[in-house]
Design an enzyme around this catalytic site. Structure first.
Site, PDB file in Angstrom:
ATOM      1  N   GLY A  72      11.512  -8.210  12.818  1.00  0.00           N
ATOM      2  CA  GLY A  72      10.266  -8.647  13.431  1.00  0.00           C
ATOM      3  C   GLY A  72      10.402 -10.066  13.946  1.00  0.00           C
ATOM      4  O   GLY A  72      11.329 -10.793  13.593  1.00  0.00           O
ATOM      5  N   GLY A 120      12.923  -5.095  10.434  1.00  0.00           N
ATOM      6  CA  GLY A 120      12.189  -4.189  11.312  1.00  0.00           C
ATOM      7  C   GLY A 120      13.076  -3.315  12.168  1.00  0.00           C
ATOM      8  O   GLY A 120      12.670  -2.228  12.589  1.00  0.00           O
ATOM      9  N   GLU A 143      15.084  -9.888   3.731  1.00  0.00           N
ATOM     10  CA  GLU A 143      13.781 -10.560   3.644  1.00  0.00           C
ATOM     11  C   GLU A 143      13.697 -11.609   2.545  1.00  0.00           C
ATOM     12  O   GLU A 143      12.993 -12.620   2.692  1.00  0.00           O
ATOM     13  CB  GLU A 143      12.680  -9.514   3.438  1.00  0.00           C
ATOM     14  CG  GLU A 143      12.361  -8.679   4.680  1.00  0.00           C
ATOM     15  CD  GLU A 143      13.361  -7.556   4.934  1.00  0.00           C
ATOM     16  OE1 GLU A 143      13.210  -6.863   5.955  1.00  0.00           O
ATOM     17  OE2 GLU A 143      14.305  -7.377   4.138  1.00  0.00           O
ATOM     18  N   ASP A 151      10.456  -4.480   3.765  1.00  0.00           N
ATOM     19  CA  ASP A 151       9.296  -3.676   4.153  1.00  0.00           C
ATOM     20  C   ASP A 151       9.753  -2.536   5.053  1.00  0.00           C
ATOM     21  O   ASP A 151      10.839  -2.017   4.875  1.00  0.00           O
ATOM     22  CB  ASP A 151       8.214  -4.569   4.798  1.00  0.00           C
ATOM     23  CG  ASP A 151       8.684  -5.241   6.088  1.00  0.00           C
ATOM     24  OD1 ASP A 151       9.909  -5.374   6.306  1.00  0.00           O
ATOM     25  OD2 ASP A 151       7.816  -5.650   6.891  1.00  0.00           O
TER      26      ASP A 151
END
Length: 349
Positions: A72, A120, A143, A151
């Site tokens: 992301g 992502g 992350e 995630d």
């Protein structure tokens, strides 16, 4: 969409060629990092193609030479989290709904996981039905290095990797190879980087099966699998402190390296990650894990460590984050549990 027609936002290129929907993530200067606009284009595009009898398969790739997708847009995450977290929570919500949509996609969804595929990028590729890596693939859920928690349904895959390999990847955030990705369950097939274009064209001209038959090769041995003896032993501990102690006691040099790497990560993020992966192991579906992801990410949006981690790694680049709590001993069970609390706008599928 008519055959051969091209649909584009500047950042998502899409066209149908001989019944194959070709999607290119097109932010090469940012290694195709995902933003709100890209997610907003991808979801309805996939819905339309899934319901279009003229489309028989989808192939996802990334523009440029550096990778499919680096994750992301963390600079956008930083600014939203510093403000009020509203924009980034909307982005995560829409992104996770897209990840679930990809996991359920009724037609073959081919991901070309070449080069960098992180965060992502894993979410838009590794939940597909035909996942292809190369010798240049560099896959990671990194992350914890920015005070965040894996995630995009990553914990669904991590929790199902052989032995403790998924916990190793999650708690260190270290990148792994294409061969490792196949071993961990993040990918299916190995195609040499130099043959990717021919592979994609063979899908268009013939079929996925014939493209794989012509271009896929046996992956080299996984270096992570070769280290399972110490990884499984050391990552069996109940807490992160137990795991670190086991790693530091071990005489394998990579075990020491793993301990040192985890020691640089956000203590709360690593602690929540351990719990998240263990909870994901007991969940039946990708969607169940994405619901958990949205709760955990929503808590992260208001955390000290997410803003501080992005500041240190990306904004100021001093590589010297001041984590809070400052160490693993200071992280309480209540601190961890708070990340899993339901939110008012829980995800529903």
């Amino acid at each position: 969409m008519t055959e051969g027609a091209t649909e584009q936002s500047d950042e998502i290129l899409a066209r149908v060629d001989n019944g194959v929907g070709l999607i290119t993530l097109n932010r090469p200067k940012a290694i195709n990092s995902l933003n709100q606009t890209m997610v907003d284009v991808l979801s309805p595009l996939l819905t339309r193609w899934e319901n279009d009898d003229a489309v028989r398969a989808v192939v996802l790739s990334g523009a440029g030479e550096r990778g499919l997708c680096a994750g992301g847009d963390v600079v956008a995450v930083y600014h939203s989290a510093r403000k009020d977290g509203v924009e980034v929570r909307k982005f995560w919500r829409d992104e996770y709904l897209l990840n679930g949509q990809i996991g359920r996609f009724a037609k073959p969804y081919v991901s070309l996981m070449d080069g960098i595929v992180m965060g992502g990028g894993v979410g838009v590729s590794a939940h597909g039905s035909v996942r292809v890596v190369t010798e240049t693939s560099k896959v990671a859920m990194p992350e914890v290095g920015i005070g965040f928690i894996p995630d995009v349904g990553g914990a669904f895959l991590l929790s199902r990797a052989p032995g403790a390999l998924g916990l190793y990847a999650a708690l260190t955030g270290a990148p792994f190879s294409g061969a490792d990705a196949i071993a961990l369950g993040f990918a299916d097939h190995y195609v040499p980087h130099g043959q990717l274009e021919a592979f994609r064209q063979a899908i268009v001209d013939e079929s996925i099966e014939s493209a794989l038959a012509a271009h896929a090769t046996a992956p080299p041995p996984s270096e992570l699998v070769a280290q399972r003896h110490w990884i499984d032993e050391c990552f069996a501990g109940d807490t992160v402190e137990d795991i670190l102690a086991a790693l530091r006691r071990h005489d394998a040099e990579p075990a020491q390296d793993a301990a040192n790497l985890i020691g640089t990560r956000s203590p709360i993020a690593v602690s929540v990650t351990l719990e998240a992966v263990r909870r994901a192991a007991k969940m039946e579906t990708l969607e169940d894990v994405l619901v958990q992801d949205y709760r955990v990410s929503s808590a992260s949006a208001h955390s000290h460590d997410l803003v501080e981690g992005i500041r240190a790694q990306i904004i100021d680049k001093d590589r010297n984050p001041k984590w809070s709590p400052p160490d693993f001993a200071a992280v309480s069970a209540a601190d961890i549990e708070a990340y899993f609390a339901p939110v008012d706008d829980d995800l529903t599928f």
